[in-house]
Design an enzyme around this catalytic site. Sequence first.
Site, mmCIF file in Angstrom:
data_model
loop_
_atom_site.group_PDB
_atom_site.id
_atom_site.type_symbol
_atom_site.label_atom_id
_atom_site.label_comp_id
_atom_site.label_asym_id
_atom_site.label_seq_id
_atom_site.Cartn_x
_atom_site.Cartn_y
_atom_site.Cartn_z
ATOM 1 C CE LYS A 117 -4.255 -2.024 1.606
ATOM 2 N NZ LYS A 117 -3.832 -3.435 1.819
HETATM 3 C C1 LIG Z 1 -4.421 -4.509 1.181
HETATM 4 C C2 LIG Z 1 -3.686 -5.803 1.087
HETATM 5 C C3 LIG Z 1 -4.065 -6.831 0.189
HETATM 6 C C4 LIG Z 1 -5.301 -6.739 -0.670
HETATM 7 O O1 LIG Z 1 -5.194 -5.775 -1.683
HETATM 8 P P1 LIG Z 1 -6.492 -5.241 -2.449
HETATM 9 O O2 LIG Z 1 -6.035 -4.106 -3.253
HETATM 10 O O3 LIG Z 1 -7.476 -4.849 -1.376
HETATM 11 O O4 LIG Z 1 -7.018 -6.385 -3.269
HETATM 12 C C5 LIG Z 1 -3.288 -7.972 0.117
HETATM 13 N N1 LIG Z 1 -2.197 -8.130 0.903
HETATM 14 C C6 LIG Z 1 -1.796 -7.178 1.778
HETATM 15 C C7 LIG Z 1 -0.609 -7.439 2.625
HETATM 16 C C8 LIG Z 1 -2.515 -5.979 1.905
HETATM 17 O O5 LIG Z 1 -2.120 -5.045 2.780
#
Ligand SMILES: *Cc1c(COP(=O)(O)O)cnc(C)c1O
Length: 476
Positions: A117
């Site tokens: 993120k």
């Molecule tokens: C947010 C997240 C996901 C999922 O990603 P999306 O964009 O919501 O599909 C998967 N793995 C981790 C470690 C995350 O922080």
Amino acid sequence: MNYLSTRGDATPRKFCDILLEGLAPDGGLYLPERYPQVSDAQLTELRGAYRSQGYAELAFRILSLYIDDIPPADLKRLCEKTYMAEVFGTREIVPLRHLEEGLWIEALSNGPTLAFKDMAMQLLGNLFEYELARRGEQLNILGATSGDTGSAAEYAMRGKRGVRVFMTSPHGRMSPFQQAQMFSLQDANIHNLAIEGVFDDCQDIVKAVSSDHAFKARYKIGTVNSINWARLLAQVVYYFAGYFQATQTNAQKVSFTVPSGNFGNICAGHVARQMGLPIDRLVVATNENDVLDEFFRTGAYRVRGAADTHETSSPSMDISKASNFERFVFDLVGRDGARTRQLFAEGVARQGFFDLGTDPVFQDARAKYGFESGKSTHADRLATIRDTYERFGQIIDTHTADGVKVARERRGDPAVPMIVLETALPIKFAETIQEALGRAPERPAKFEGIEQLPKRVQVLPADAERVKAYIAAHCD
Ligand SMILES: *Cc1c(COP(=O)(O)O)cnc(C)c1O
């Protein structure tokens, strides 16, 4: 480039108009009115730009195709300020590493909070600061987190002019590492609110505060959730970077497997593929919360209630519905806003589901858009972490393990490299690594001893009025 809503409102809007917004006024999600097409010659240029000038230049060039209301020199500076080797650890920013024959891992988790993120949120922090200064405005971000999103938002917004963050989290329920990451921040514009309740209580508080329109307007309340188009756009860039690292020429294709929850990450892959990036398959990997796997297998999209949403050892994928999914469905039904509105505003909102299984467009998900899917459970996760460690000496996190498990099942053409996106580093989910391997994962040096740092957090009851009072007391 103009933006429109997936539910049919086609009032033209520019990138900066939607940057600070969440949903479109008609309840839909924003998308560009078309996907810019990247020709073979342009792809070669982008390949060269990434190789010789780096990730920030690649990001600048791709973002420029979608943003025409920020002067190019400014946009370039914002990209350079965001994607620095000092912040992300390597010159490639998202280096590819080999795992086994035909299978690669793209490292997206070497930013400040060790989850993918950061890739989008770090850019968002700089875009927000820039745009708020340009407008002479302020923004108070109110959010709810069970871990990764909140910390990525705080590290992106810390010290930024014009922005404050009020982040609610369930008191005592995040991992000690995640708590330490967030609560050790001492920046005056970051406020951690530990709510005496569960994650759903935090989300309810955010909803309650946001639906008080007078309060929202007076205190300029905004969000940074995963439906923000700028976040999705920032993620498109690393699909290009992964492709360039795995291939020598544009004649080659690659496939991606993406550990998925809210469908934000893989939706960026869909956008890249629609732009003409030679992607063969886009494989959605879910955990026990398999809403998306069910859709891609059967055509039925059935959101889950709280009782059917499982707490798993890949917690960032524990979702009951996938908030970005509407974007893909809009494309799938031929960009028909009225149809999309019917599916989501009537089907999902009223009945909790829709079913495209017998509709001919459902075949396009696989045939035209390249989607495949699979599911991974706690036992699969442990086995994959163990196997990857024993055979290759690499420790992968629990979400990435779900990806590797599903990638092996859905490889398709063995001549096409499969790239699994690494969405977090194992240290964030140390308990499960310990369970799988009987040892703890390595901790990056900059996180040594963070649990011992002084914590800056306010504990509050699960009461929206108390949260409002806190916000009011800490603005201006
Ligand atoms: C947010 C997240 C996901 C999922 O990603 P999306 O964009 O919501 O599909 C998967 N793995 C981790 C470690 C995350 O922080």
